[in-house]
Design a protein around this motif. Structure first.
Motif, mmCIF file in Angstrom:
data_model
loop_
_atom_site.group_PDB
_atom_site.id
_atom_site.type_symbol
_atom_site.label_atom_id
_atom_site.label_comp_id
_atom_site.label_asym_id
_atom_site.label_seq_id
_atom_site.Cartn_x
_atom_site.Cartn_y
_atom_site.Cartn_z
ATOM 1 N N ILE A 89 0.845 -1.186 0.000
ATOM 2 C CA ILE A 89 0.000 0.000 0.000
ATOM 3 C C ILE A 89 0.883 1.239 0.000
ATOM 4 C CG2 ILE A 89 -0.177 0.126 2.531
ATOM 5 C CD1 ILE A 89 -3.114 1.007 2.141
ATOM 6 N N THR A 90 0.430 2.281 -0.663
ATOM 7 C CA THR A 90 1.195 3.520 -0.758
ATOM 8 C C THR A 90 0.535 4.610 0.075
ATOM 9 O OG1 THR A 90 -0.058 4.334 -2.673
ATOM 10 C CG2 THR A 90 1.856 2.917 -3.113
ATOM 11 N N GLU A 91 1.280 5.679 0.304
ATOM 12 C CA GLU A 91 0.725 6.816 1.032
ATOM 13 C C GLU A 91 -0.467 7.397 0.280
ATOM 14 O OE1 GLU A 91 3.647 9.714 1.988
ATOM 15 O OE2 GLU A 91 4.728 8.412 3.383
ATOM 16 N N ALA A 92 -0.376 7.428 -1.042
ATOM 17 C CA ALA A 92 -1.473 7.966 -1.854
ATOM 18 C C ALA A 92 -2.744 7.133 -1.673
ATOM 19 C CB ALA A 92 -1.068 8.000 -3.322
ATOM 20 N N GLN A 93 -2.593 5.819 -1.607
ATOM 21 C CA GLN A 93 -3.753 4.947 -1.410
ATOM 22 C C GLN A 93 -4.385 5.184 -0.043
ATOM 23 O OE1 GLN A 93 -1.493 1.298 -2.467
ATOM 24 N NE2 GLN A 93 -3.276 0.755 -3.712
ATOM 25 N N ILE A 94 -3.558 5.378 0.962
ATOM 26 C CA ILE A 94 -4.078 5.626 2.307
ATOM 27 C C ILE A 94 -4.828 6.951 2.340
ATOM 28 C CG2 ILE A 94 -3.462 6.037 4.716
ATOM 29 C CD1 ILE A 94 -1.120 4.144 4.378
ATOM 30 N N ARG A 95 -4.273 7.978 1.711
ATOM 31 C CA ARG A 95 -4.928 9.293 1.711
ATOM 32 C C ARG A 95 -6.298 9.225 1.040
ATOM 33 N NH1 ARG A 95 -1.628 13.133 3.608
ATOM 34 N NH2 ARG A 95 0.638 12.745 3.549
ATOM 35 N N LYS A 96 -6.438 8.400 0.029
ATOM 36 C CA LYS A 96 -7.720 8.271 -0.657
ATOM 37 C C LYS A 96 -8.783 7.646 0.244
ATOM 38 C CE LYS A 96 -6.144 8.059 -5.468
ATOM 39 N NZ LYS A 96 -6.078 7.234 -6.704
ATOM 40 N N LEU A 97 -8.336 6.896 1.259
ATOM 41 C CA LEU A 97 -9.282 6.284 2.190
ATOM 42 C C LEU A 97 -9.875 7.296 3.156
ATOM 43 C CD1 LEU A 97 -7.332 2.994 3.088
ATOM 44 C CD2 LEU A 97 -9.260 3.242 1.507
ATOM 45 N N PHE A 98 -9.182 8.425 3.316
ATOM 46 C CA PHE A 98 -9.631 9.464 4.241
ATOM 47 C C PHE A 98 -9.676 10.815 3.515
ATOM 48 C CE2 PHE A 98 -7.120 6.227 6.499
ATOM 49 C CZ PHE A 98 -8.087 5.726 7.365
ATOM 50 N N PRO A 99 -10.526 10.945 2.499
ATOM 51 C CA PRO A 99 -10.525 12.138 1.643
ATOM 52 C C PRO A 99 -10.873 13.441 2.359
ATOM 53 C CG PRO A 99 -12.477 10.795 1.244
ATOM 54 C CD PRO A 99 -11.569 9.989 2.113
ATOM 55 N N LYS A 100 -11.609 13.364 3.449
ATOM 56 C CA LYS A 100 -12.011 14.572 4.162
ATOM 57 C C LYS A 100 -10.909 15.095 5.079
ATOM 58 C CE LYS A 100 -16.953 13.508 4.121
ATOM 59 N NZ LYS A 100 -18.172 13.282 4.949
ATOM 60 N N ASN A 101 -9.902 14.265 5.309
ATOM 61 C CA ASN A 101 -8.815 14.663 6.210
ATOM 62 C C ASN A 101 -7.655 15.195 5.368
ATOM 63 O OD1 ASN A 101 -6.707 14.706 8.203
ATOM 64 N ND2 ASN A 101 -7.947 13.290 9.414
ATOM 65 N N LYS A 102 -7.681 16.489 5.094
ATOM 66 C CA LYS A 102 -6.698 17.098 4.194
ATOM 67 C C LYS A 102 -5.299 17.164 4.799
ATOM 68 C CE LYS A 102 -9.983 17.777 1.269
ATOM 69 N NZ LYS A 102 -10.107 16.886 0.082
ATOM 70 N N MET A 130 -7.624 8.348 15.819
ATOM 71 C CA MET A 130 -6.942 7.105 15.490
ATOM 72 C C MET A 130 -7.432 6.656 14.125
ATOM 73 S SD MET A 130 -6.969 3.374 17.436
ATOM 74 C CE MET A 130 -5.597 3.712 18.547
ATOM 75 N N PHE A 131 -6.533 6.043 13.367
ATOM 76 C CA PHE A 131 -6.857 5.577 12.023
ATOM 77 C C PHE A 131 -6.540 4.087 11.904
ATOM 78 C CE2 PHE A 131 -5.757 10.015 11.951
ATOM 79 C CZ PHE A 131 -6.720 10.598 11.135
ATOM 80 N N ILE A 132 -7.410 3.381 11.213
ATOM 81 C CA ILE A 132 -7.219 1.950 10.975
ATOM 82 C C ILE A 132 -7.379 1.676 9.482
ATOM 83 C CG2 ILE A 132 -8.201 -0.360 11.315
ATOM 84 C CD1 ILE A 132 -8.958 0.425 14.133
ATOM 85 N N VAL A 133 -6.448 0.917 8.919
ATOM 86 C CA VAL A 133 -6.520 0.492 7.519
ATOM 87 C C VAL A 133 -6.442 -1.031 7.493
ATOM 88 C CG1 VAL A 133 -5.361 0.502 5.283
ATOM 89 C CG2 VAL A 133 -5.523 2.614 6.614
ATOM 90 N N TYR A 134 -7.338 -1.634 6.721
ATOM 91 C CA TYR A 134 -7.415 -3.098 6.697
ATOM 92 C C TYR A 134 -7.706 -3.579 5.269
ATOM 93 C CZ TYR A 134 -8.840 -7.842 8.037
ATOM 94 O OH TYR A 134 -8.939 -9.202 8.164
ATOM 95 N N GLY A 142 -10.754 1.962 5.265
ATOM 96 C CA GLY A 142 -10.171 2.806 6.291
ATOM 97 C C GLY A 142 -11.231 3.353 7.224
ATOM 98 N N VAL A 143 -10.914 3.401 8.491
ATOM 99 C CA VAL A 143 -11.822 3.945 9.509
ATOM 100 C C VAL A 143 -11.052 4.915 10.379
ATOM 101 C CG1 VAL A 143 -13.159 3.420 11.582
ATOM 102 C CG2 VAL A 143 -13.359 1.949 9.583
ATOM 103 N N GLU A 144 -11.626 6.076 10.612
ATOM 104 C CA GLU A 144 -11.027 7.029 11.543
ATOM 105 C C GLU A 144 -12.023 7.331 12.644
ATOM 106 O OE1 GLU A 144 -11.013 11.410 10.502
ATOM 107 O OE2 GLU A 144 -11.119 10.530 8.485
ATOM 108 N N GLY A 145 -11.500 7.621 13.820
ATOM 109 C CA GLY A 145 -12.384 7.928 14.938
ATOM 110 C C GLY A 145 -11.615 8.570 16.074
ATOM 111 N N ARG A 146 -12.341 8.965 17.064
ATOM 112 C CA ARG A 146 -11.742 9.565 18.248
ATOM 113 C C ARG A 146 -11.133 8.484 19.135
ATOM 114 N NH1 ARG A 146 -11.035 15.009 17.684
ATOM 115 N NH2 ARG A 146 -12.814 15.873 16.559
ATOM 116 N N PHE A 147 -10.037 8.827 19.783
ATOM 117 C CA PHE A 147 -9.494 7.895 20.760
ATOM 118 C C PHE A 147 -9.376 8.585 22.114
ATOM 119 C CE2 PHE A 147 -5.574 9.970 19.445
ATOM 120 C CZ PHE A 147 -4.805 10.000 20.602
ATOM 121 N N THR A 148 -9.688 7.820 23.139
ATOM 122 C CA THR A 148 -9.623 8.316 24.511
ATOM 123 C C THR A 148 -8.747 7.370 25.311
ATOM 124 O OG1 THR A 148 -11.886 9.170 24.326
ATOM 125 C CG2 THR A 148 -10.952 8.983 26.544
ATOM 126 N N ALA A 149 -7.612 7.861 25.757
ATOM 127 C CA ALA A 149 -6.691 7.019 26.532
ATOM 128 C C ALA A 149 -7.336 6.605 27.847
ATOM 129 C CB ALA A 149 -5.393 7.763 26.783
#
Length: 217
Positions: A89-102, A130-134, A142-149
């Protein structure tokens, strides 16, 4: 030529079985019990790959012959050439999974040994995300969400090991029929703060896949 066929979580499962054999040898005096552990390890390792009947099956089943820590180490090293790495996987592919996160901050992919990766995860402290790619079949999700320690240890829903956790919460894309325009549903669970350790421990991808499905639909 080594043809990879063992996924990271399967390798971890086999590693646990090898360590179970070693533990039995060190702590159990009853020979029948030890032999039972050996047989169980051999059976479970082979059952992961029911369609394999060639020398790879013999290699996997040799887990029952382990006697020392050195044997375990050599056995596991012998499996490494057969590890099926996380798909390229490339950085470009990962960025496409999260298009709203500029301003997406990415992990250093060059520092990752993808043979020992079932999923990618990283955190962005500045945005508290936090971001997850699978790899889901032929594509990545790809899934992004809030993380709380949590600042405490408990059992991770992905690897089921006692580790330092964070609460990961993502907005579900599933919408019930006739849902109102402002419908909102957050899906959360406790996951390892350290994705590297989680990948080292996980022996089953089902819990993670179930969670991703609950978010992505």
């Amino acid at each position: 030529m080594h043809v990879p066929f063992i996924r990271n979580h399967q390798y971890n499962f086999i590693k646990n079985q090898a360590n179970a054999v070693l533990h039995a040898l060190r702590s159990v005096n009853d020979r029948k019990v030890v032999e039972s552990v050996r047989y169980s390890a051999q059976t479970k390792a082979a059952e992961l790959f029911p369609d394999i009947t060639d020398n790879r099956k013999t290699m996997l089943e040799s887990i029952s012959e382990l006697k020392t820590a050195e044997d375990v180490q050599q056995y596991l090293q012998g499996l490494e050439p057969y590890l099926l790495a996380f798909p390229q996987i490339t950085e470009a592919q990962i960025r496409k999974l999260f298009p709203k996160n500029k301003k997406l901050k990415l992990p250093d992919l060059s520092q990752i040994d993808f043979r020992f990766v079932s999923y990618l995860s990283w955190t962005d402290i500045s945005s508290n995300k936090m971001f997850i790619v699978y790899p889901d079949g032929e594509r990545f999700v790809g899934v992004e969400g809030r993380f709380t320690a949590t600042n405490k240890k408990s059992f991770c829903f992905v690897c089921n090991r006692f580790e330092e956790l964070t609460l990961f919460s993502a907005v579900s894309k599933k919408r019930p029929a006739n849902a109102s325009p402002d419908y909102y549903n957050s899906v959360g669970n406790y996951i390892c703060m350290n994705g590297h350790e989680c990948n080292k421990n996980m022996t089953d991808v089902t819990p993670l896949e179930r969670f991703l499905h609950s978010v992505l639909g």
